[in-house]
Design a protein around this motif. Structure first.
Motif, PDB file in Angstrom:
ATOM      1  N   GLY A 112       0.790  -1.224   0.000  1.00 23.78           N
ATOM      2  CA  GLY A 112       0.000   0.000   0.000  1.00 23.78           C
ATOM      3  C   GLY A 112       0.815   1.264   0.000  1.00 23.78           C
ATOM      4  O   GLY A 112       0.317   2.329   0.372  1.00 23.78           O
ATOM      5  N   THR A 227     -15.963  -6.252  -0.162  1.00 19.25           N
ATOM      6  CA  THR A 227     -15.452  -5.102   0.591  1.00 19.25           C
ATOM      7  C   THR A 227     -15.390  -3.875  -0.314  1.00 19.25           C
ATOM      8  O   THR A 227     -14.348  -3.569  -0.904  1.00 19.25           O
ATOM      9  N   LEU A 230     -12.436  -1.376  -0.236  1.00 20.60           N
ATOM     10  CA  LEU A 230     -11.135  -1.801  -0.736  1.00 20.60           C
ATOM     11  C   LEU A 230     -11.167  -2.233  -2.194  1.00 20.60           C
ATOM     12  O   LEU A 230     -10.136  -2.629  -2.753  1.00 20.60           O
ATOM     13  N   TYR A 233      -8.674  -0.632  -4.801  1.00 20.84           N
ATOM     14  CA  TYR A 233      -7.293  -1.007  -4.530  1.00 20.84           C
ATOM     15  C   TYR A 233      -7.037  -2.471  -4.895  1.00 20.84           C
ATOM     16  O   TYR A 233      -6.044  -2.803  -5.561  1.00 20.84           O
ATOM     17  N   ILE A 234      -7.930  -3.351  -4.488  1.00 18.04           N
ATOM     18  CA  ILE A 234      -7.724  -4.778  -4.740  1.00 18.04           C
ATOM     19  C   ILE A 234      -7.806  -5.082  -6.232  1.00 18.04           C
ATOM     20  O   ILE A 234      -7.017  -5.882  -6.763  1.00 18.04           O
TER      21      ILE A 234
END
Length: 301
Positions: A112, A227, A230, A233-234
């Protein structure tokens, strides 16, 4: 160091204190689990747990059950953690401390963001600040010690094994991030072998058998769907990994054990046992139990 030692409600014979590290320039929260009945004039082995905020209570409970069963000696369990009001807050700096070398683009994406390589300073903290303090405060023998690290913590422990192996007597490497810097671990291994003829340690290395590309990708897709916070990002990580390759820790762990075994170091005992039907998040409890039993000689692989 804080002069205050706080008892842990609900965990018998357990306490914690804070210590300001000069080497890391940060404050660590140290969790201490004591043997149930400390005998006079006795020094006890130590078991160090990285990610102490998350791992300490689980490891302590497992160690105590195995001690009652006669498979692991009575020991002090030491969790190395951080201050914080939530688990996520407390674990903010673990990536900094467990990174043995500077991260590249792949590592920065996985963690991250870019982080400094704090592993060497963190090792200095353990060796030069924490171990002497524990010896001063408790009847422990830090020369008779075990370290358990999982994921990036497992990478840190693997790096210590190949850089300064005498720091610990026993190593439990759980799902170690051996993919770090395009599997830089093999460079560490070759450099150590070029300069040394022995490693005096007992090592248990493990991963979940599902830590291979197919299952890791499917798990990431499921998390992205479940989620929303997230998801972006994922999904970016999925796209990156599809192009550059997925980490397959379950394939790297047996290779790590085999390469070290092939060096035929006289005093090295090492075994890899991957946990069937377990993934990166579900495997650690099984690794702790099997690992403690292996490194203490009560489970013969």
């Amino acid at each position: 160091m804080s002069a205050i030692t706080s008892q842990m409600n609900g965990l018998f014979d357990a306490e914690y204190f804070d210590i300001k590290s000069q080497h890391v320039d940060d404050t660590f929260r140290i969790f201490v689990g004591k043997p149930a009945a400390i005998q006079p004039d006795t020094s006890y082995p130590t078991i160090f747990a990285l990610d102490g905020n998350a791992a300490f209570s689980s490891l302590l409970g497992t160690q105590r059950m195995l001690t009652q069963g006669g498979e692991v000696p009575a020991s002090f369990v030491i969790g190395i953690g951080y201050q914080g009001n939530t688990l996520m807050e407390a674990m903010t700096n673990r990536n900094r401390d467990y990174a043995p070398t500077e991260p590249g683009e792949n590592e920065a994406r996985a963690l991250g963001g870019l982080i400094p390589a704090g592993g060497p300073a963190f090792l200095n903290f353990i060796q030069r600040e924490l171990m002497p303090l524990l010896t001063e405060r408790y009847p422990v023998d830090v020369s008779d010690s075990t370290i358990q690290g999982v994921s990036l913590g497992g990478l840190f422990a693997a790096w210590v094994l190949l850089a300064q192996p005498a720091t610990f007597k026993r190593y439990i490497l759980g799902s170690p991030a051996l993919w770090w810097r395009d599997e830089q671990v093999w460079e560490w291994e070759e450099e150590y072998a070029a300069r040394h003829t022995d490693i005096d340690a007992t090592v248990f290395v493990s991963a979940g058998s599902l830590e291979i590309a197919e299952h890791v990708r499917a798990h990431a897709v499921a998390i992205a769907k479940e989620t929303p916070a997230l998801r972006e990002y994922i999904e970016s990580m999925i796209a990156w990994s599809d192009e550059h390759g997925w980490p397959e820790i379950a394939k790297l762990t047996p290779t790590f054990a085999r390469r070290l075994s092939e060096r035929r170091y006289p005093n090295l005992k090492i075994h890899c046992h991957n946990m069937v039907d377990e993934n990166h998040m579900s495997a650690p409890p099984a690794m702790t139990s099997r690992g403690l039993r292996y490194v203490h000689g009560s489970w013969a692989a």
